[in-house]
Design a protein around this motif. Structure first.
Motif, PDB file in Angstrom:
ATOM      1  N   SER A 128       0.818  -1.222   0.000  1.00 41.50           N
ATOM      2  CA  SER A 128       0.000   0.000   0.000  1.00 41.50           C
ATOM      3  C   SER A 128       0.847   1.265   0.000  1.00 41.50           C
ATOM      4  CB  SER A 128      -0.937   0.005   1.212  1.00 41.50           C
ATOM      5  OG  SER A 128      -0.194  -0.029   2.413  1.00 41.50           O
ATOM      6  N   MET A 129       2.136   1.150  -0.331  1.00 40.60           N
ATOM      7  CA  MET A 129       3.007   2.328  -0.351  1.00 40.60           C
ATOM      8  C   MET A 129       3.741   2.417  -1.681  1.00 40.60           C
ATOM      9  SD  MET A 129       6.362   1.218   1.927  1.00 40.60           S
ATOM     10  CE  MET A 129       5.484   0.636   3.378  1.00 40.60           C
ATOM     11  N   ARG A 130       4.009   3.674  -2.058  1.00 41.07           N
ATOM     12  CA  ARG A 130       4.898   3.921  -3.183  1.00 41.07           C
ATOM     13  C   ARG A 130       6.061   4.756  -2.677  1.00 41.07           C
ATOM     14  NH1 ARG A 130       1.190   5.487  -8.384  1.00 41.07           N
ATOM     15  NH2 ARG A 130       3.245   5.631  -9.361  1.00 41.07           N
ATOM     16  N   LEU A 131       7.268   4.407  -3.141  1.00 42.02           N
ATOM     17  CA  LEU A 131       8.479   5.061  -2.634  1.00 42.02           C
ATOM     18  C   LEU A 131       9.077   5.948  -3.712  1.00 42.02           C
ATOM     19  CD1 LEU A 131      10.274   2.084  -0.806  1.00 42.02           C
ATOM     20  CD2 LEU A 131       8.526   3.650   0.074  1.00 42.02           C
ATOM     21  N   TYR A 132       9.583   7.111  -3.265  1.00 40.95           N
ATOM     22  CA  TYR A 132      10.268   8.042  -4.149  1.00 40.95           C
ATOM     23  C   TYR A 132      11.570   8.461  -3.492  1.00 40.95           C
ATOM     24  CZ  TYR A 132       5.755   8.331  -6.492  1.00 40.95           C
ATOM     25  OH  TYR A 132       4.598   8.012  -7.150  1.00 40.95           O
ATOM     26  N   TYR A 133      12.636   8.463  -4.301  1.00 37.29           N
ATOM     27  CA  TYR A 133      13.936   8.899  -3.796  1.00 37.29           C
ATOM     28  C   TYR A 133      14.199  10.320  -4.266  1.00 37.29           C
ATOM     29  CZ  TYR A 133      18.984   9.638  -3.913  1.00 37.29           C
ATOM     30  OH  TYR A 133      20.239  10.181  -3.780  1.00 37.29           O
ATOM     31  N   ILE A 134      14.595  11.201  -3.338  1.00 39.12           N
ATOM     32  CA  ILE A 134      14.915  12.591  -3.671  1.00 39.12           C
ATOM     33  C   ILE A 134      16.372  12.848  -3.316  1.00 39.12           C
ATOM     34  CG2 ILE A 134      14.437  15.017  -3.198  1.00 39.12           C
ATOM     35  CD1 ILE A 134      11.593  14.258  -2.565  1.00 39.12           C
ATOM     36  N   ASN A 135      17.176  13.129  -4.334  1.00 38.45           N
ATOM     37  CA  ASN A 135      18.571  13.515  -4.146  1.00 38.45           C
ATOM     38  C   ASN A 135      18.601  15.013  -3.888  1.00 38.45           C
ATOM     39  OD1 ASN A 135      21.270  14.216  -4.355  1.00 38.45           O
ATOM     40  ND2 ASN A 135      21.646  12.995  -6.206  1.00 38.45           N
ATOM     41  N   LYS A 136      18.940  15.405  -2.677  1.00 41.40           N
ATOM     42  CA  LYS A 136      18.850  16.820  -2.300  1.00 41.40           C
ATOM     43  C   LYS A 136      19.885  17.674  -3.011  1.00 41.40           C
ATOM     44  CE  LYS A 136      17.413  18.037   1.692  1.00 41.40           C
ATOM     45  NZ  LYS A 136      17.249  18.321   3.136  1.00 41.40           N
ATOM     46  N   GLY A 137      20.925  17.014  -3.567  1.00 39.76           N
ATOM     47  CA  GLY A 137      21.939  17.780  -4.288  1.00 39.76           C
ATOM     48  C   GLY A 137      21.690  17.831  -5.775  1.00 39.76           C
ATOM     49  N   SER A 138      20.529  17.360  -6.236  1.00 42.82           N
ATOM     50  CA  SER A 138      20.247  17.306  -7.668  1.00 42.82           C
ATOM     51  C   SER A 138      19.082  18.222  -8.002  1.00 42.82           C
ATOM     52  CB  SER A 138      19.921  15.867  -8.086  1.00 42.82           C
ATOM     53  OG  SER A 138      19.477  15.828  -9.425  1.00 42.82           O
ATOM     54  N   ALA A 139      19.117  18.747  -9.222  1.00 41.30           N
ATOM     55  CA  ALA A 139      18.027  19.618  -9.672  1.00 41.30           C
ATOM     56  C   ALA A 139      16.860  18.817 -10.237  1.00 41.30           C
ATOM     57  CB  ALA A 139      18.547  20.589 -10.739  1.00 41.30           C
ATOM     58  N   PHE A 140      17.050  17.540 -10.404  1.00 43.52           N
ATOM     59  CA  PHE A 140      15.986  16.715 -10.959  1.00 43.52           C
ATOM     60  C   PHE A 140      14.962  16.372  -9.877  1.00 43.52           C
ATOM     61  CE2 PHE A 140      19.673  15.972 -13.650  1.00 43.52           C
ATOM     62  CZ  PHE A 140      19.138  16.243 -14.904  1.00 43.52           C
TER      63      PHE A 140
END
Length: 454
Positions: free
Chosen positions: A387-399
């Motif tokens: 019941s979960m979806r995961l997202y990775y956020i690279n804090k040093g990236s503009a993407f």
């Protein structure tokens, strides 16, 4: 020919007849190195006439040979033979061996290894039977050193001599030198004093290769002048498994004026070093050696080794610095230590886990898969893995965020660093299309909008 069967072993002629008869060794036809059919003209009434097909290289090892046999037969059938292997037989009498050799006029190589020759006297006229030999192998024969000297005096063009496994602890010099010997192979003996090795230089002035592995040689005691005088032509030396335990002994190898190849493994001096350190430190100390332990020393490897050598001794007290250090500092300057860079893959990362209003700081293993991370997060966000979806956020990236949708993917492939974020979004919220935090133009809200647009 002698009748077969003898309580003391067979004759050379019997072994020859047995092994090289047409039934056991048929004549080979066609191009290339084949089997020579020996002419038998002049050997009237020979029982072996027209029956033997002999190559120019005879291999009669381990045949139980103890004597020569009919010399007329040997002369008739072996006139073309150039190499003869009689190793591992029962030959114990030089007189019998000479009867074989003297009737093979073109022989240049003889292997008598592992024949019991310890108690057999060797007279000068018998030794002269070997006068045409260029390469002689006497390994594990226990031949006396006096017999060795007799052979070197009576063989005018001897080039290679093998004397391994003969239990020599000392050798005697001779007033008669052997000026043609280029290779001396004397491994697996009991030589421990360099004074014995020094004698080889005076006896064999043209020595090119000296192989004396597995001798407990403790040190190289001679000065530069003596080594240059005694070994003016030495190009290769093998000191594997000797007892050398000082760098000074390794550096003395530089005193041999033509030395190009060194084999030096298994010595006490090198036991405390890593493989890379051993090679680099030896390459740096032996500037003229182009082949070390069987591997060519390239120009780039030598430069790297010499620079490593300088840095290796940077913190060494001045009075303990090796002489080679100062010459290399003159060449490269006093180098700074290299920066230590850890290239090992990271094992863990500290990340922020965001789920609706909740933020948790979590240490995650980077060698686990996305599926395993989901299981770890179930207790943190109180959601099931489905019941979960995961997202990775690279804090040093503009993407923008990257969805972690492949369960088998390993986390380190995302290049996750400390401080990065993992967003856990309940699938029910995505279906409803509402931002659970009502946060306006926040990152999570933009994520919902991006999800609905795509």
């Amino acid at each position: 020919m002698e009748p077969p069967g003898n309580i003391g072993g067979c004759s050379f002629v019997e072994a020859l007849n047995e092994k090289y008869s047409p039934e056991n060794f048929p004549c080979r036809r066609g191009p290339g190195m084949g089997v020579v059919v020996v002419p038998t003209a002049g050997v009237q009434g020979s029982p072996m006439k027209d029956r033997l097909n002999l190559p120019s290289i005879l291999v009669l090892n381990s045949c139980g040979i103890s004597r020569a046999g009919d010399q007329v037969e040997i002369a008739a059938f072996c006139s073309h033979v150039m190499e003869l292997d009689l190793s591992h037989n029962k030959l114990r009498d030089w007189n019998e061996i000479s009867k074989i050799v003297v009737n093979i006029p073109n022989v240049e190589f003889i292997n008598l290894s592992s024949n019991p020759l310890a108690e057999s006297p060797l007279e000068p006229h018998v030794a002269r039977a070997f006068s045409r030999v260029r390469r002689l192998v006497l390994n594990n024969t226990q031949i006396s050193w006096d017999a060795v000297l007799m052979l070197t005096q009576q063989i005018p063009e001897l080039e290679e001599l093998f004397l391994c496994l003969n239990e020599y602890s000392s050798v005697r010099t001779s007033s008669t030198i052997c000026p043609t010997l280029r290779l001396l192979h004397i491994t697996d003996n009991s030589l421990h004093d360099w004074a014995e090795v020094r004698k080889f230089g005076s006896m064999f002035p043209s020595l090119d290769t000296l192989v004396m592995a597995n001798n407990n040689l403790a040190s190289i005691q001679d000065s530069e002048d003596i080594l240059q005088r005694l070994f003016p032509n030495l190009r290769r030396i093998n000191l594997h498994n000797s007892g050398l335990n000082r760098w000074e002994d390794v550096e003395k190898l530089n005193f041999f004026p033509k030395l190009e190849e060194v084999r030096l493994q298994g010595i006490p001096l090198l036991q405390t070093y890593t493989n890379a350190e051993r090679r680099s430190l030896m390459v740096a100390r032996l500037p003229s050696v182009s082949v070390l332990n069987g591997s060519v020393v390239t120009d780039s490897e030598r430069e790297d080794a010499e620079r490593f050598f300088i840095r290796y001794y940077l913190d060494c007290p001045e009075r303990e610095l090796p002489y080679r250090y100062h010459s290399l500092v003159t060449k490269y300057g006093k180098l700074e230590p290299l920066a230590e860079i850890d290239l090992k893959p990271r094992c863990r990362a500290q990340v922020e886990v965001h789920c609706e209003e909740k933020v948790e700081h979590l240490s995650i293993r980077l060698d686990q898969t996305v599926a395993e991370l989901r299981k770890q997060l179930t207790t943190v966000v109180q959601l099931s893995t489905n019941s979960m979806r995961l997202y990775y956020i690279n804090k040093g990236s503009a993407f923008g965020p990257e969805e972690m949708k492949y369960n088998a993917r390993v986390l380190h492939s995302y290049s996750i660093q400390d401080g990065d974020e993992i967003l856990v979004v309940p699938k029910t919220n995505l279906i409803k299309g509402s931002c659970p935090r009502s946060c306006g133009p926040c990152l999570l809200h933009n994520l919902y909008s991006w999800t609905h647009r795509n």
